[in-house]
Design a protein around this motif. Structure first.
Motif, PDB file in Angstrom:
ATOM      1  N   THR A 168      58.379  -8.030-144.580  1.00  0.00           N
ATOM      2  CA  THR A 168      58.101  -7.117-143.470  1.00  0.00           C
ATOM      3  C   THR A 168      58.420  -7.769-142.123  1.00  0.00           C
ATOM      4  OG1 THR A 168      55.820  -7.831-143.126  1.00  0.00           O
ATOM      5  CG2 THR A 168      56.196  -6.177-144.840  1.00  0.00           C
ATOM      6  N   THR A 169      58.328  -6.965-141.072  1.00  0.00           N
ATOM      7  CA  THR A 169      58.551  -7.490-139.718  1.00  0.00           C
ATOM      8  C   THR A 169      57.267  -8.010-139.086  1.00  0.00           C
ATOM      9  OG1 THR A 169      58.184  -5.333-138.678  1.00  0.00           O
ATOM     10  CG2 THR A 169      60.455  -5.860-139.347  1.00  0.00           C
ATOM     11  N   GLY A 170      56.116  -7.824-139.755  1.00  0.00           N
ATOM     12  CA  GLY A 170      54.852  -8.276-139.195  1.00  0.00           C
ATOM     13  C   GLY A 170      53.731  -8.120-140.197  1.00  0.00           C
ATOM     14  N   SER A 171      52.496  -8.339-139.742  1.00  0.00           N
ATOM     15  CA  SER A 171      51.365  -8.464-140.656  1.00  0.00           C
ATOM     16  C   SER A 171      50.604  -7.172-140.918  1.00  0.00           C
ATOM     17  CB  SER A 171      50.384  -9.507-140.099  1.00  0.00           C
ATOM     18  OG  SER A 171      49.873  -9.082-138.841  1.00  0.00           O
ATOM     19  N   TYR A 172      50.941  -6.069-140.257  1.00  0.00           N
ATOM     20  CA  TYR A 172      50.217  -4.821-140.475  1.00  0.00           C
ATOM     21  C   TYR A 172      51.185  -3.652-140.477  1.00  0.00           C
ATOM     22  CZ  TYR A 172      50.594  -4.416-135.392  1.00  0.00           C
ATOM     23  OH  TYR A 172      51.072  -4.347-134.102  1.00  0.00           O
ATOM     24  N   ALA A 173      50.892  -2.654-141.310  1.00  0.00           N
ATOM     25  CA  ALA A 173      51.862  -1.600-141.594  1.00  0.00           C
ATOM     26  C   ALA A 173      52.071  -0.640-140.432  1.00  0.00           C
ATOM     27  CB  ALA A 173      51.404  -0.826-142.827  1.00  0.00           C
ATOM     28  N   LEU A 174      51.011  -0.379-139.661  1.00  0.00           N
ATOM     29  CA  LEU A 174      51.101   0.657-138.644  1.00  0.00           C
ATOM     30  C   LEU A 174      52.162   0.360-137.595  1.00  0.00           C
ATOM     31  CD1 LEU A 174      49.794   3.325-137.847  1.00  0.00           C
ATOM     32  CD2 LEU A 174      48.209   2.055-136.413  1.00  0.00           C
ATOM     33  N   GLY A 175      52.359  -0.922-137.271  1.00  0.00           N
ATOM     34  CA  GLY A 175      53.314  -1.258-136.223  1.00  0.00           C
ATOM     35  C   GLY A 175      54.516  -2.036-136.703  1.00  0.00           C
ATOM     36  N   ASN A 176      54.731  -2.083-138.024  1.00  0.00           N
ATOM     37  CA  ASN A 176      55.827  -2.900-138.553  1.00  0.00           C
ATOM     38  C   ASN A 176      56.561  -2.192-139.674  1.00  0.00           C
ATOM     39  OD1 ASN A 176      55.624  -5.743-137.233  1.00  0.00           O
ATOM     40  ND2 ASN A 176      53.505  -5.192-137.715  1.00  0.00           N
TER      41      ASN A 176
ATOM     42  N   HIS B 288      50.572  -9.962-155.465  1.00  0.00           N
ATOM     43  CA  HIS B 288      49.818 -11.157-155.074  1.00  0.00           C
ATOM     44  C   HIS B 288      49.277 -10.896-153.669  1.00  0.00           C
ATOM     45  CE1 HIS B 288      48.886 -15.154-156.504  1.00  0.00           C
ATOM     46  NE2 HIS B 288      49.048 -15.630-155.274  1.00  0.00           N
ATOM     47  N   ASN B 289      47.949 -10.701-153.552  1.00  0.00           N
ATOM     48  CA  ASN B 289      47.285 -10.135-152.373  1.00  0.00           C
ATOM     49  C   ASN B 289      47.688  -8.667-152.255  1.00  0.00           C
ATOM     50  OD1 ASN B 289      45.911  -9.569-150.044  1.00  0.00           O
ATOM     51  ND2 ASN B 289      47.079 -10.944-148.728  1.00  0.00           N
ATOM     52  N   VAL B 290      47.213  -7.893-153.224  1.00  0.00           N
ATOM     53  CA  VAL B 290      47.696  -6.536-153.434  1.00  0.00           C
ATOM     54  C   VAL B 290      47.457  -5.615-152.254  1.00  0.00           C
ATOM     55  CG1 VAL B 290      45.578  -5.692-154.547  1.00  0.00           C
ATOM     56  CG2 VAL B 290      47.786  -4.670-155.136  1.00  0.00           C
ATOM     57  N   ASN B 291      46.349  -5.785-151.527  1.00  0.00           N
ATOM     58  CA  ASN B 291      46.046  -4.844-150.458  1.00  0.00           C
ATOM     59  C   ASN B 291      47.053  -4.906-149.317  1.00  0.00           C
ATOM     60  OD1 ASN B 291      43.760  -3.608-151.601  1.00  0.00           O
ATOM     61  ND2 ASN B 291      42.483  -5.349-151.045  1.00  0.00           N
ATOM     62  N   PHE B 292      47.656  -6.065-149.102  1.00  0.00           N
ATOM     63  CA  PHE B 292      48.700  -6.162-148.070  1.00  0.00           C
ATOM     64  C   PHE B 292      49.903  -5.316-148.463  1.00  0.00           C
ATOM     65  CE2 PHE B 292      52.671  -8.096-146.627  1.00  0.00           C
ATOM     66  CZ  PHE B 292      52.480  -8.102-145.251  1.00  0.00           C
TER      67      PHE B 292
ATOM     68  N   ASN C  40      38.367   1.059-147.411  1.00  0.00           N
ATOM     69  CA  ASN C  40      39.629   1.623-146.933  1.00  0.00           C
ATOM     70  C   ASN C  40      40.545   0.481-146.534  1.00  0.00           C
ATOM     71  OD1 ASN C  40      39.652   1.126-143.870  1.00  0.00           O
ATOM     72  ND2 ASN C  40      37.644   2.073-144.168  1.00  0.00           N
ATOM     73  N   ASN C  41      41.814   0.767-146.555  1.00  0.00           N
ATOM     74  CA  ASN C  41      42.805  -0.273-146.262  1.00  0.00           C
ATOM     75  C   ASN C  41      43.718   0.221-145.151  1.00  0.00           C
ATOM     76  OD1 ASN C  41      44.031  -2.754-146.609  1.00  0.00           O
ATOM     77  ND2 ASN C  41      45.419  -2.042-148.195  1.00  0.00           N
ATOM     78  N   LYS C  42      43.114   0.497-143.999  1.00  0.00           N
ATOM     79  CA  LYS C  42      43.871   1.052-142.885  1.00  0.00           C
ATOM     80  C   LYS C  42      45.041   0.161-142.508  1.00  0.00           C
ATOM     81  CE  LYS C  42      39.973   3.569-140.872  1.00  0.00           C
ATOM     82  NZ  LYS C  42      39.078   3.712-139.694  1.00  0.00           N
ATOM     83  N   ALA C  43      46.086   0.794-142.025  1.00  0.00           N
ATOM     84  CA  ALA C  43      47.342   0.080-141.801  1.00  0.00           C
ATOM     85  C   ALA C  43      47.424  -0.622-140.454  1.00  0.00           C
ATOM     86  CB  ALA C  43      48.507   1.063-141.921  1.00  0.00           C
ATOM     87  N   GLY C  44      46.388  -0.500-139.606  1.00  0.00           N
ATOM     88  CA  GLY C  44      46.439  -1.095-138.270  1.00  0.00           C
ATOM     89  C   GLY C  44      46.240  -2.594-138.273  1.00  0.00           C
ATOM     90  N   LYS C  45      46.650  -3.226-137.178  1.00  0.00           N
ATOM     91  CA  LYS C  45      46.583  -4.685-137.060  1.00  0.00           C
ATOM     92  C   LYS C  45      45.148  -5.201-137.144  1.00  0.00           C
ATOM     93  CE  LYS C  45      48.091  -8.517-134.086  1.00  0.00           C
ATOM     94  NZ  LYS C  45      46.846  -9.297-134.220  1.00  0.00           N
ATOM     95  N   GLN C  46      44.228  -4.538-136.442  1.00  0.00           N
ATOM     96  CA  GLN C  46      42.850  -5.016-136.399  1.00  0.00           C
ATOM     97  C   GLN C  46      42.249  -5.082-137.801  1.00  0.00           C
ATOM     98  OE1 GLN C  46      40.327  -3.047-133.532  1.00  0.00           O
ATOM     99  NE2 GLN C  46      38.470  -3.578-134.635  1.00  0.00           N
TER     100      GLN C  46
END
Length: 462
Positions: free
Chosen positions: A10-18, A87-91, A230-236
């Motif tokens: 990915t381009t970053g650590s959270y889905a909402l902004g990457n 491996h770290n499935v929630n990510f 929940n596994n929200k896609a935001g960075k926080q």
């Protein structure tokens, strides 16, 4: 039962902004690989340099690759009716679910995390990241930090774990809405299971053992579970989940005590992921100072870092209410209390009864005695009471002590005779640093449940 073993870059650590730059899906039956799908993905945004260095995937490599929208239907079909494994499935799941949703597909699969599986089936290892785990177990792992290489290594690891799952860990994790599916990969399920369904304060720790979040709960088990449900896609949210390695708790007899302890701990520890209360400070205070003519002045002002107020208030209206009472009760000068601008008080509050102090017709020493009496008056008219409630056991009571309007302590008592001596009672309680936030919690609770309060006449006891 079929499994879809997934890895993404990915381009970053959270889905909402990457965006996703590469995805690999290995279809597996628990023993062998049945099918492999792998493609670069155009994330439609710049790939940061440090991620290019880590993965080897550059902007030039993905410019002609399909966008996720273009592969979404194929990805969705590959994942349907499978167990989602990573491996770290929630990510990985958060990214794939978010980007499928953006393309019009709703993903809702059971999940397995090979980090959590490995911790249970191969316990006692120092590290459980994919590279070191594969090295320890002598599993071939080529092409690190690329989706295809990591997905194939994860599939070999998964087969290894399935073959050694003598205690049916996988079946247990897939049973119903098992908490293992939602927990961060490094948090032991035993710590979640040990939480009681009762009030208290809970703590989340990072990999170094530092407290990064403090929370309160009426039901500790239910509240902590809700953080992971929940596994929200935001960075926080994603940063929060990734940082948690351990959970602990302190039981409290009541929700109010949990609320107070949470506030105390946040102000003491300043945890990284707590946002609320960090900025909460009493806004206004009653200040006393002497002017150039020797008159003692009173004022309600915003709190200052280097000046201690005689008392604090949440609002300036509350402060002015008390100050007006002091002016009336002790014939103080509205101008010298900063409640009037002109020398004759005509632009301030009602100056009826003003004795000419504004014109300095009264000796400062005589006037200042009035001010001192007024200050003593507010101290003696602020409430002193004990708030009693249920204890942690049937043999004790929880106790919160307010003296002169300030919160002094909280704890548990077994001897009722302590209620007749405030000094001895205070010595038995855990001291609390007074602040408006906690004080208002107690005041509000006392107003709602007056039957729990024992009030004291300050003049008689202090």
């Amino acid at each position: 039962m079929l499994y879809a073993i997934v890895d993404i870059e990915t381009t970053g650590s959270y889905a909402l902004g990457n965006g996703i730059t590469e995805i690999a899906i290995v279809i597996h039956d628990g023993e062998r690989v049945l099918h492999v799908y792998e493609t670069l993905v155009n994330p439609q945004r710049h790939i940061p340099l440090f991620i290019q260095s880590l993965t080897g995937i550059s902007n030039e490599m993905v410019v002609n690759a399909p966008t996720f929208d273009e592969i979404a239907a194929q990805v969705y079909e590959l994942l349907q009716n499978k167990i989602f494994v990573a491996h770290n499935v929630n990510f990985d799941y958060s990214f794939v679910k978010h980007h499928l949703s953006e393309a019009g597909y709703e993903l809702n699969l059971r999940k397995l995390c090979t980090v959590r599986l490995a911790r249970k089936i191969v316990p006692g290892l120092k590290h459980y990241n994919l590279g070191k785990l594969c090295h320890h177990l002598e599993i071939n792992h080529n092409n690190h930090h690329r989706a295809g290489g990591d997905a194939l290594a994860t599939s070999d690891l998964f087969a290894y774990l399935v073959a050694r799952d003598s205690e049916e860990v996988i079946a247990s994790m897939l049973k119903g809405r098992n908490s293992e599916q939602y927990l961060p990969p490094n948090v032991p399920i035993e710590q979640l299971d040990s939480l009681p369904p009762s009030p208290g304060v809970y703590y989340f720790y990072d990999v170094r053992g530092k407290i990064i979040y403090v929370g309160k709960a009426l039901n500790l088990k239910k509240r902590v579970k809700s953080h992971f449900s929940n596994n929200k896609a935001g960075k926080q949210k994603q940063d929060f989940l990734r940082d948690i390695y351990r959970i602990s708790f302190k039981p409290c007899a009541t929700e109010l005590m949990a609320h107070i302890l949470e506030s105390v701990e946040i102000r003491k520890l300043w945890p990284l992921h707590n946002r609320s209360q960090k900025g909460y400070l009493p806004q206004f205070g009653l200040f006393a100072y002497e002017d150039q003519l020797g008159y003692m002045r009173l004022a309600i002002e915003k709190n200052k870092n280097h000046f201690k107020p005689l008392y604090t208030f949440n609002t300036i209206i509350e402060g002015h209410h008390w100050l007006r009472q002091m002016i009336t009760e002790f014939e103080l000068c509205p101008r010298l209390c900063n409640m009037a601008k002109s020398a004759d008080c005509e632009n301030g509050i009602d100056a009826t009864g003003c004795t000419g102090t504004c014109g300095a017709n009264i000796d400062p020493a005589f006037y200042n005695e009035r001010v001192k009496d007024a200050v003593n008056w507010i101290q003696t008219h602020l409430p002193t009471f004990i708030l009693l409630d249920q204890g942690l056991t049937a043999e004790e009571q929880s106790c919160i002590l307010i003296r002169n309007g300030n919160i002094y302590g909280m704890g548990y008592i077994k001897e009722e005779r302590l209620l007749n001596d405030l000094d001895k009672l205070q010595a038995e309680l855990e001291p609390l640093q007074d602040n408006d936030y906690i004080r208002n919690l107690v005041y509000k609770h006392a107003a709602e449940y007056p039957e729990k309060c024992i009030s004291f006449n300050l003049d008689a006891r202090n």
